[in-house]
Design an enzyme around this catalytic site. Structure first.
Site, mmCIF file in Angstrom:
data_model
loop_
_atom_site.group_PDB
_atom_site.id
_atom_site.type_symbol
_atom_site.label_atom_id
_atom_site.label_comp_id
_atom_site.label_asym_id
_atom_site.label_seq_id
_atom_site.Cartn_x
_atom_site.Cartn_y
_atom_site.Cartn_z
ATOM 1 N N LYS A 9 148.046 -33.545 -53.386
ATOM 2 C CA LYS A 9 148.562 -33.481 -52.022
ATOM 3 C C LYS A 9 150.095 -33.505 -52.047
ATOM 4 O O LYS A 9 150.694 -33.870 -53.065
ATOM 5 C CB LYS A 9 147.986 -34.657 -51.222
ATOM 6 N N TYR A 49 138.817 -28.951 -44.615
ATOM 7 C CA TYR A 49 138.544 -30.308 -44.123
ATOM 8 C C TYR A 49 137.453 -30.389 -43.057
ATOM 9 O O TYR A 49 136.818 -31.434 -42.928
ATOM 10 C CB TYR A 49 139.835 -30.964 -43.616
ATOM 11 N N ARG A 91 135.415 -38.228 -58.994
ATOM 12 C CA ARG A 91 135.513 -39.079 -57.791
ATOM 13 C C ARG A 91 135.718 -40.539 -58.201
ATOM 14 O O ARG A 91 136.473 -41.274 -57.568
ATOM 15 C CB ARG A 91 134.238 -38.966 -56.945
ATOM 16 N N THR A 97 138.960 -43.758 -50.584
ATOM 17 C CA THR A 97 139.851 -42.960 -49.730
ATOM 18 C C THR A 97 141.103 -43.736 -49.309
ATOM 19 O O THR A 97 142.213 -43.204 -49.346
ATOM 20 C CB THR A 97 139.079 -42.502 -48.468
ATOM 21 N N ARG A 108 144.086 -43.359 -56.964
ATOM 22 C CA ARG A 108 144.597 -43.822 -55.664
ATOM 23 C C ARG A 108 144.995 -45.293 -55.711
ATOM 24 O O ARG A 108 145.953 -45.703 -55.057
ATOM 25 C CB ARG A 108 143.550 -43.567 -54.575
ATOM 26 N N HIS A 131 143.010 -34.943 -53.618
ATOM 27 C CA HIS A 131 141.670 -34.646 -53.100
ATOM 28 C C HIS A 131 140.762 -34.322 -54.277
ATOM 29 O O HIS A 131 141.186 -33.682 -55.234
ATOM 30 C CB HIS A 131 141.710 -33.428 -52.168
ATOM 31 N N GLU A 142 134.252 -25.467 -51.934
ATOM 32 C CA GLU A 142 135.710 -25.617 -52.021
ATOM 33 C C GLU A 142 136.304 -24.699 -53.086
ATOM 34 O O GLU A 142 137.364 -24.094 -52.875
ATOM 35 C CB GLU A 142 136.072 -27.068 -52.344
HETATM 36 P P1 DAT Z 1 138.068 -38.338 -49.246
HETATM 37 O O1 DAT Z 1 139.406 -37.640 -49.355
HETATM 38 O O2 DAT Z 1 138.051 -39.621 -50.040
HETATM 39 O O3 DAT Z 1 136.904 -37.427 -49.562
HETATM 40 P P2 DAT Z 1 137.460 -38.003 -46.399
HETATM 41 O O4 DAT Z 1 136.808 -36.702 -46.756
HETATM 42 O O5 DAT Z 1 136.696 -38.929 -45.515
HETATM 43 O O6 DAT Z 1 137.888 -38.810 -47.713
HETATM 44 O O7 DAT Z 1 138.868 -37.727 -45.682
HETATM 45 C C1 DAT Z 1 139.712 -36.661 -46.087
HETATM 46 C C2 DAT Z 1 141.151 -37.108 -46.019
HETATM 47 O O8 DAT Z 1 141.511 -37.406 -44.662
HETATM 48 C C3 DAT Z 1 141.457 -38.398 -46.782
HETATM 49 O O9 DAT Z 1 141.661 -38.179 -48.161
HETATM 50 C C4 DAT Z 1 142.678 -38.887 -46.085
HETATM 51 C C5 DAT Z 1 142.414 -38.509 -44.628
HETATM 52 N N1 DAT Z 1 141.767 -39.625 -43.896
HETATM 53 C C6 DAT Z 1 140.442 -39.920 -43.867
HETATM 54 N N2 DAT Z 1 140.211 -41.003 -43.116
HETATM 55 C C7 DAT Z 1 141.406 -41.408 -42.647
HETATM 56 C C8 DAT Z 1 141.863 -42.483 -41.811
HETATM 57 N N3 DAT Z 1 141.006 -43.381 -41.286
HETATM 58 N N4 DAT Z 1 143.197 -42.591 -41.558
HETATM 59 C C9 DAT Z 1 144.063 -41.682 -42.065
HETATM 60 N N5 DAT Z 1 143.721 -40.676 -42.856
HETATM 61 C C10 DAT Z 1 142.418 -40.522 -43.148
HETATM 62 MG MG MG Z 2 136.184 -35.805 -48.533
#
Ligand code: DAT
Ligand code: MG
Length: 168
Positions: A9, A49, A91, A97, A108, A131, A142
């Site tokens: 990112k 996304y 992962r 996350t 992370r 990601h 993806e």
């Molecule tokens: P991941 O990236 O672990 O697969 P995700 O698919 O739920 O998680 O979300 C995608 C991205 O969106 C994540 O890496 C960061 C952002 N994100 C998710 N939930 C968030 C939150 N509650 N506040 C801020 N950013 C968030």
């Molecule tokens: Mg995700």
């Protein structure tokens, strides 16, 4: 062999920590079969996304739009890694996350510490470095979204003797 889609990112690219993180994947024996730097468009990120990752559906408009804007803070590096059960293991290496909740030893957890609350207070997606595809079905979608078949490379690494039948 499985393939997983990684995106460094903008926070990772701007901090100059890409090399260290690529090293972790190389050290674990994953094979880099594709890599490119790009400035992602809103539409590409929308497909990534929501079309694939259902982030808007799962977490709502505010988080979704903040995340898409944060992904456009600078260039990203997209990469495809290949290995045995790659999706799940990558992962695990990436961690939870929310960086605050990501265990030490994960990418992370080692490179960030911030919270969802802190991200919300400044209208940003949480800055969590990287990601990685969540499951095999997401990985396949993806990879074909970000890469054409001709960008995926085939070559032998020195790890391969350990994952193939012994030569007689
Ligand atoms: P991941 O990236 O672990 O697969 P995700 O698919 O739920 O998680 O979300 C995608 C991205 O969106 C994540 O890496 C960061 C952002 N994100 C998710 N939930 C968030 C939150 N509650 N506040 C801020 N950013 C968030
Ligand atoms: Mg995700």
């Amino acid at each position: 062999m499985e393939r997983s889609l990684i995106i460094f990112k903008p926070d990772a690219v701007l901090r100059g920590i890409i090399g260290e993180i690529i090293t972790r994947f190389e050290r674990a024996g994953f094979k880099i079969i594709a890599m490119k730097m790009l400035q992602p468009s809103y539409d590409d990120l929308f497909t990534h996304y929501e079309g694939i990752g259902t982030l808007k559906t799962r977490k709502g408009d505010e988080i979704f739009e903040s995340q898409l804007a944060s992904m456009q803070d600078g260039p990203v590096i997209a990469m495809v890694l290949e290995g045995v059960e790659a999706v799940e293991t990558i992962r695990k290496m990436v961690g939870a996350t929310e960086p605050k909740s990501a265990a030490p030893g994960t990418i992370r957890g080692d490179y960030a510490h911030v919270t969802y609350g802190a991200a919300a207070s400044v209208g940003r997606g949480v800055a969590n470095i990287i990601h990685a595809s969540a499951d095999l079905s997401e990985a396949k979608k993806e990879i074909s979204h970000w890469f054409s078949d001709s960008e995926l490379h085939t070559y032998d690494t020195v790890h391969q003797p350990f994952t193939q039948p012994r030569k007689k």
